[in-house]
Each structure stands twice: as structure tokens, then as C-alpha cells.
Write an enzyme that holds these catalytic residues in place. Sequence first.
Site, short mmCIF file in Angstrom:
data_model
loop_
_atom_site.label_atom_id
_atom_site.label_comp_id
_atom_site.label_asym_id
_atom_site.label_seq_id
_atom_site.Cartn_x
_atom_site.Cartn_y
_atom_site.Cartn_z
N GLU A 153 -17.04 5.13 83.04
CA GLU A 153 -17.62 3.78 83.09
C GLU A 153 -16.81 2.92 84.06
O GLU A 153 -15.62 3.16 84.28
CB GLU A 153 -17.61 3.19 81.66
CG GLU A 153 -18.08 1.78 81.51
CD GLU A 153 -19.54 1.54 81.84
OE1 GLU A 153 -19.93 1.83 82.98
OE2 GLU A 153 -20.28 1.05 80.97
N ASP B 28 -16.32 -4.54 78.81
CA ASP B 28 -16.18 -5.98 78.65
C ASP B 28 -16.20 -6.29 77.16
O ASP B 28 -15.18 -6.22 76.49
CB ASP B 28 -17.34 -6.62 79.43
CG ASP B 28 -17.22 -8.10 79.64
OD1 ASP B 28 -16.22 -8.53 80.20
OD2 ASP B 28 -18.16 -8.82 79.26
N PHE C 65 -14.42 -12.57 86.36
CA PHE C 65 -15.49 -11.75 86.93
C PHE C 65 -14.99 -11.11 88.23
O PHE C 65 -14.44 -11.77 89.10
CB PHE C 65 -16.73 -12.60 87.22
CG PHE C 65 -17.89 -11.77 87.68
CD1 PHE C 65 -18.65 -11.05 86.76
CD2 PHE C 65 -18.20 -11.67 89.02
CE1 PHE C 65 -19.70 -10.26 87.18
CE2 PHE C 65 -19.27 -10.88 89.45
CZ PHE C 65 -20.02 -10.18 88.53
N ARG D 202 -20.35 -4.01 96.23
CA ARG D 202 -19.91 -2.70 95.71
C ARG D 202 -19.09 -1.92 96.72
O ARG D 202 -18.29 -1.06 96.37
CB ARG D 202 -21.13 -1.83 95.34
CG ARG D 202 -21.98 -2.37 94.20
CD ARG D 202 -22.97 -1.30 93.75
NE ARG D 202 -24.06 -1.84 92.96
CZ ARG D 202 -24.01 -2.03 91.63
NH1 ARG D 202 -22.91 -1.75 90.97
NH2 ARG D 202 -25.06 -2.52 90.99
P1 5GP Z 1 -20.15 -4.78 77.83
O1 5GP Z 1 -21.25 -4.24 77.00
O2 5GP Z 1 -18.84 -4.03 77.65
O3 5GP Z 1 -19.98 -6.26 77.62
O4 5GP Z 1 -20.66 -4.66 79.34
C1 5GP Z 1 -20.08 -3.84 80.30
C2 5GP Z 1 -20.90 -3.95 81.57
O5 5GP Z 1 -20.95 -5.32 81.99
C3 5GP Z 1 -20.25 -3.19 82.70
O6 5GP Z 1 -20.71 -1.87 82.78
C4 5GP Z 1 -20.69 -4.02 83.91
O7 5GP Z 1 -21.97 -3.60 84.35
C5 5GP Z 1 -20.81 -5.43 83.39
N1 5GP Z 1 -19.59 -6.22 83.67
C6 5GP Z 1 -18.72 -6.71 82.77
N2 5GP Z 1 -17.75 -7.41 83.37
C7 5GP Z 1 -18.00 -7.37 84.69
C8 5GP Z 1 -17.32 -7.92 85.85
O8 5GP Z 1 -16.29 -8.58 85.80
N3 5GP Z 1 -17.89 -7.65 87.07
C9 5GP Z 1 -19.03 -6.92 87.20
N4 5GP Z 1 -19.48 -6.73 88.44
N5 5GP Z 1 -19.69 -6.39 86.14
C10 5GP Z 1 -19.18 -6.62 84.90
#
Ligand code: 5GP
Length: 177
Positions: A102, A106, A155, A168
Amino acid sequence: MQTIQVKDKQFAVSIPAAQIAEQVKRVADEINRDYAGKHPIFLAVLNGSFIFAADLLREVTLPCEISFVKLASYQGVNTTGEIREVIGLNTDITGRPVIIVEDIVDTGLTMAHMIDTLKKQNPASIDVCTLLVKPDKLQVHLDIRYCAMQIPNDFIVGYGLDYDGFGRNSKDIYTLI
Ligand code: 5GP
């Protein structure tokens, strides 16, 4: 301070490519050690993990396979709002040691749900290997065996991660300023 513009936002470099490479190698070495004698199947979660997965796999010296899955969003009826369902898994993982690759954990809700889904196929084991974790944002208990780096609750983009589809392709990781 090195900065980039991605669409309408400014980002400053926070993790240079050399540091990322060092930590990716460290994680791969741990997997090589822990999975010695096994043939794991890596499940990389697209799109964000494509660069991490490519770099990680080239440091893995075990006989192994890789398959790619996506997470499709839809509005769930639970309190968290959005559930992301695993799609595109066309490999039989029954009885196999699985390592999920992964980009970033987050809240952890996506990963927890993905693990529950995969468990239904009775793999031999499931480990999580993530490039990044935001420990302050975790909302669920998750056993993350392999983590390259922990970051604050900001972020970020670059090294596979996007802002609205862009960013990316940056070699370094950048934080929103
Ligand atoms: P979770 O379910 O853990 O909250 O979400 C994880 C997903 O959120 C990651 O796979 C990613 O797609 C997105 N995400 C979370 N934080 C960030 C960040 O700081 N930058 C980016 N680009 N995507 C994030």
C-alpha cells in the site's frame, strides 16, 4: 527549500528520493529475512503504490509473485461514509502467504476492510507492507508489519501519490504548504 506546484497547490520536499530508497531497501531486507523459504504473493494496491511496488520488488530476492488490485469507492451506509471495495483480484490466494503493498495508511479503514475481504479467501497469512503511515490519524487497530516511514498528519504527493491525479511522477515526496 525545494518546492513544486501541483495544479493549484504548492508543495515542499519532505522526503528526498535517496532516503526513500534506503527505507524501501530496509523493508525489503526484513521481508527477505522473514519470508525465507516461502513464496509470497504481493498484492499491490493501485494506483498509489505502483512506484513503491516496483522498487520494493526489485529488492526482494525471494521467489515471489505480484498481482495488482484496485479499490473502488462507493458510498456506504455506515458512519464512516465511504467504503472502498477490492476489485480486480484474479489470482487464487487460497493457502498462500499474502503481502499487501500500500502507498499510505491514513485512518486505516481502507486497509482493515481489505484484510477482512481477503481473509474470506483463506490465505495462509496476510501481512501489510506500506510505504507510509500517519500514526496520529489511525482510527482502527491495525497490525502493520512492514512500514518504510512514518509521517505527520499532512497531505503529501510524489513517489506514486497524487493530488487530483497529478504529482505521482515526482521522485521525492512533497508536503502541502
Ligand atoms: P485510509 O482508509 O487509511 O484513511 O486511506 C488511505 C488512502 O487515502 C491511501 O491509499 C491514499 O489513497 C489516500 N491518502 C491518505 N493520505 C494521503 C496523502 O497524504 N496523500 C495522498 N496523495 N493520498 C492520501
